[in-house]
Design a protein around this motif. Structure first.
Motif, PDB file in Angstrom:
ATOM      1  N   ASN A 165       0.685  -1.252  -0.003  1.00 48.00           N
ATOM      2  CA  ASN A 165       0.138   0.007  -0.218  1.00 48.00           C
ATOM      3  C   ASN A 165       0.891   1.250  -0.163  1.00 48.00           C
ATOM      4  OD1 ASN A 165      -2.395  -1.554   0.198  1.00 48.00           O
ATOM      5  ND2 ASN A 165      -2.565  -1.263   2.460  1.00 48.00           N
ATOM      6  N   GLY A 190      -6.911   4.689   3.450  1.00 47.52           N
ATOM      7  CA  GLY A 190      -7.022   3.487   3.158  1.00 47.52           C
ATOM      8  C   GLY A 190      -6.194   2.422   4.472  1.00 47.52           C
ATOM      9  N   LEU A 213      -7.954   2.541   7.922  1.00 49.62           N
ATOM     10  CA  LEU A 213      -8.917   1.352   8.019  1.00 49.62           C
ATOM     11  C   LEU A 213      -8.685   0.148   8.270  1.00 49.62           C
ATOM     12  CD1 LEU A 213     -11.375   2.794   5.140  1.00 49.62           C
ATOM     13  CD2 LEU A 213     -11.619   3.087   7.730  1.00 49.62           C
ATOM     14  N   GLN A 214      -7.619  -0.283   7.347  1.00 50.40           N
ATOM     15  CA  GLN A 214      -7.114  -1.607   7.324  1.00 50.40           C
ATOM     16  C   GLN A 214      -6.424  -1.967   8.652  1.00 50.40           C
ATOM     17  OE1 GLN A 214      -4.931  -1.389   3.617  1.00 50.40           O
ATOM     18  NE2 GLN A 214      -6.050  -3.068   2.949  1.00 50.40           N
TER      19      GLN A 214
END
Lengths: 213, 213
Positions: free
Chosen positions: A101, A143, A146-147
């Motif tokens: 990511n 992102g 959240l992960q």
């Protein structure tokens, strides 16, 4: 002894420095100045080691290796003490996904060569370059935050340092340089704070490198 | 059965499709249309599976996984038949480095969301976007062509299909769409030609997917 060609401010080199210190490997830090004279990465002596003209490059005996994540996986396999990946296949994959990511979806968009291209080739001013930078970092951190709700303990994945943390800390260092607001990322900030307190992360920080300006 | 959320033209999804076919895994292909109505990847039903709002996502039973390279490493560990990485640590690392030359240093700069940003936010015309695209692909292929001199046999690394080939073929497919001249890359072209003749690569090609337009 392992030789690591890097640059103090390169996020990718920073990741590998943390890995070496984490594993307690003795290594020689060789500076490839990405700025001076247009960039030492373009000199023939270096580009023969790294045909992509990027840092880092690791030399371990007669083995020459490019790409920070490939180097870290190599170190983790060749020097298995203090592993940087968990044991189960699915856990390992989750760590690799978190790492990518940043290493694939965020950092390549915001490194020096891209910011240079935006300025020199597309005629963008500093303000547009900063917006560009903030945009991609924010996308990635939104992102990731959240992960981490599902994956994190003390660190990105559970309570052990993994490759994901080695990617996160340099990216946050970089984001802070560009004044990205970090208020909405409490999990990321907590993990980075805990990482920074560890000797391996402390020793690897850019300002402590011999080529720091 | 494995579910793969992807899009016919996404390079990252294309890589995973090849991996599944290579390993002979039965999988259900679920289309996430990146174009229609601004992009189905932003719909809440999908973004809960992939908080980065990107494709691909793999669902294997109750396991949800993002990031193409992490997915491929997972498949290779969970379904070890027809391995996509060589056995020795240094060989594996070299394959991962070749894969990341594309997956980290090239593709993220040229995917749909970046080209959109260049147009919508930076006001760049098609001609500048095409120059941007060619620039980064050429940088990556220039380096790769040199590296393949040392690593390649029939494929990117020796004579067996590896993750590096799974990254290369979609990137070349993509480059051809953008009319990147391929004349100076004989090694890349040879490898891609040999890959394309294999059933796994044939079955995975974008035009054969149910959501192809």
């Amino acid at each position: 002894m392992i030789k690591l060609y890097g640059y103090w401010r390169s996020s990718a080199a920073y990741r590998v420095r943390i890995a070496c210190h984490h594993k307690g490997l003795a290594f020689e830090n060789i500076s490839v100045n990405l700025v001076k004279g247009g960039g030492e990465q373009f000199l023939p002596g270096y580009s023969v080691l790294n045909p992509n003209k990027l840092v880092p490059t690791l030399v371990d005996g007669d083995r020459i290796l490019n790409q920070s994540l490939a180097i870290i996986e190599y170190l983790d396999e060749a020097y298995p003490e203090k592993p940087l990946l968990p044991e189960r296949a699915f856990d390992r994959a989750q760590v690799r996904a978190l790492a990518n990511n940043i290493a694939a979806d965020c950092h390549p968009l915001n490194n020096l060569r891209v910011l240079k291209y935006l300025g020199n080739e597309l005629g963008q001013e500093q303000e547009a370059k900063t917006r560009w930078y903030h945009h991609w970092v924010t996308q990635a951190f939104d992102g990731l935050e959240l992960q981490l709700e599902h994956s994190a303990g003390l660190f990105c994945f559970g309570d052990q340092v993994t490759t994901a943390d080695l990617c996160l800390v340099p990216q946050v260092y970089n984001a802070e340089r560009f004044n990205v607001p970090m208020g909405q990322y409490p999990r990321i900030r907590g993990i980075v704070e805990r990482c920074r307190a560890l000797p391996a992360f402390e020793l690897a920080q850019p300002e402590l490198q011999p080529d720091a300006v």
